[in-house]
Enzyme design. Sequence first.
Site, PDB file in Angstrom:
ATOM      1  N   LYS B  79       1.187  -1.289   0.206  1.00  0.00           N
ATOM      2  CA  LYS B  79       0.113  -0.082   0.018  1.00  0.00           C
ATOM      3  C   LYS B  79       0.860   1.290  -0.128  1.00  0.00           C
ATOM      4  O   LYS B  79       2.153   1.121   0.513  1.00  0.00           O
ATOM      5  CB  LYS B  79      -0.753  -0.040   1.691  1.00  0.00           C
ATOM      6  CG  LYS B  79      -1.681   1.268   1.371  1.00  0.00           C
ATOM      7  CD  LYS B  79      -2.670   0.934   2.525  1.00  0.00           C
ATOM      8  CE  LYS B  79      -3.615   1.634   2.862  1.00  0.00           C
ATOM      9  NZ  LYS B  79      -4.365   1.708   3.437  1.00  0.00           N
ATOM     10  N   SER B 154      -9.964   1.957   2.978  1.00  0.00           N
ATOM     11  CA  SER B 154      -8.712   2.961   2.101  1.00  0.00           C
ATOM     12  C   SER B 154      -7.895   1.697   1.634  1.00  0.00           C
ATOM     13  O   SER B 154      -7.616   2.162   0.385  1.00  0.00           O
ATOM     14  CB  SER B 154      -8.216   3.557   2.507  1.00  0.00           C
ATOM     15  OG  SER B 154      -7.492   2.889   3.890  1.00  0.00           O
ATOM     16  N   SER B 178      -9.613  -0.233   7.105  1.00  0.00           N
ATOM     17  CA  SER B 178      -9.280  -0.407   5.717  1.00  0.00           C
ATOM     18  C   SER B 178      -8.426  -1.437   5.517  1.00  0.00           C
ATOM     19  O   SER B 178      -8.020  -1.399   3.797  1.00  0.00           O
ATOM     20  CB  SER B 178      -8.770   1.140   5.286  1.00  0.00           C
ATOM     21  OG  SER B 178      -8.798   2.049   5.878  1.00  0.00           O
TER      22      SER B 178
END
Lengths: 95, 485
Positions: B79, B154, B178
């Site tokens: 990420k 997210s 997330s």
Amino acid sequence: MSITVHDVQHVAKLARLHLSPEEEAKLTEQMNAILQYAEKLNELDTENVKPTTHVLQVSNVMRDDVVKESLSQEEALLNAPEDEDGHFKVPAVLE
Amino acid sequence: MSLFQYRLPELHNMLHNKEISVGELTEESLAAIAERDGKVHAFLTLNEEGARASARELDDKLASGAARGLLFGLPAGIKDNIVTKGLRTTCASQFLSNFQPIYDATVVSKLRQADAVTIGKLNMDEFAMGGSNENSSFGPVRNPWDLERVPGGSSGGSAAAVAAGEVLFALGSDTGGSIRQPASYCGVVGLKPTYGLVSRYGLVAFASSLDQIGPITRNVEDSAYVLQAIAGYDAQDSTSAKVDIPDYLSALTGDITGLRIAVPKEYIGEGVDASVRDTVLSALKVLESLGAVWEEVSLPHTEYAVATYYLLSSSEASSNLARFDGVRYGVRADDGGGLLELYHNSRSQGFGAEVKRRIMLGTYALSSGYYDAYYLKAQKVRTLIKQDFDEVFQKYDVVIGPTAPTTAFKLGSQIEDPLTMYLNDILTIPVSLAGIPAVSIPCGFAEGLPVGLQIIGKEFDERTVLRVAHAFEQHTDHHKQLPQL
């Protein structure tokens, strides 16, 4: 409690943000909706409840004060938008 | 068949027997990205050269017969809020569009020590704020199961990349759901470890008392492997926990006889789609057939969790994001004649709408005269939410419910209404506030879209969470379903 566009302007100043008049209007409406929803918490009596700042029981974490290798000046400045003579460069602070 | 349909230990064996090479695995990943990522948009930056160089080194190591790491040769996505030395890290923000980290996050060093191959950096909501990936400055990720729908957020890029078979596993971060919510929407396994189990050093901070890094994988066994590789105390993160790291793999026994499951009535009641509820109830029947027992319980403060979370996380964010000022890194805007203008202009141009909204909310909640009414009040309610779980865990081993109240929604359908968007996280946020571990695993489909089952455990009891998830997976094949792209 409801907030006005003046409150939004004040908070924007504290947060170092410029907002357009459209952004101010939209944020006033959205922040009011969110804060109104947050009023829900007042249904709860928390007079004798301790706040949770951190879920794990940790106190101050100290380390030995020894010199270790750290970033070089060159590395530290690698992402600087502007630099000069090994320093971060910013506009004049004092006239 | 894609090599990524094999489980991690199977790939280990194939590498060991020289049936495949690390180079082949790496090329398979890069080819899958070239073929599919135009549609999915999970990647922001590719590490093509670096990945090929790692693959060559690892293949030499394989030939030499030297000891191999736990994640040997496996293609990983990271990420983009986790810093990677020399590999652009943007947090999906315009502000950091040119940022080259000067050090590796601890988890990135650990992946390297475990011999994984970093394929690239994954798209996300800007600074991890959002639940749909529509807040990326570089365009949204799309759900591999239906390109008109969001992948969740997210860590949407992390979940979508694994679901689309572009990498074998990914790292995500979870502040209020997330990792788990996008894993649910994309039909993959997403684990949020106990707060403090995995070092946050090098994770760009959003809400420091909640942020936690965890793995997104195709199956539970792989999740245990990745967790094993990244968990552990780190002196560089003063909030990391000094606990012994157990063997997560040996927890996967398949045996859940006598397991006591609590199902909160708030997690299957009003506000949860009937199709999601039915799918979760069927999953509970599977667990029951394996010897577990479940009972309905109450977590009475659930309805206060979203308000508590948005006050706390936005307050922490407003403080953490004060460092982005256009002086030391990031994009600097025109100074208009002074330092204060430089701050204002850089921040106003650098941050997107959702990030500004959270900074504004947090600054307001922390501002003089409102601190007690909002921030302190929320910290107190956080205690009540944690106590709800403490009480249930005195009698039960795990808490189970859906991960999200719905399946993936359509792009654009909620973006103008932040409060509705925030309420998608109602079932993941309480766990984050309590700091306890939870995994989302695929448990079926509703109208062709994946449904996630959330298994929540006691503090540092990832072993039980993984054991239950694995036992379920052994008796179902939802995790073997693949999206058609």
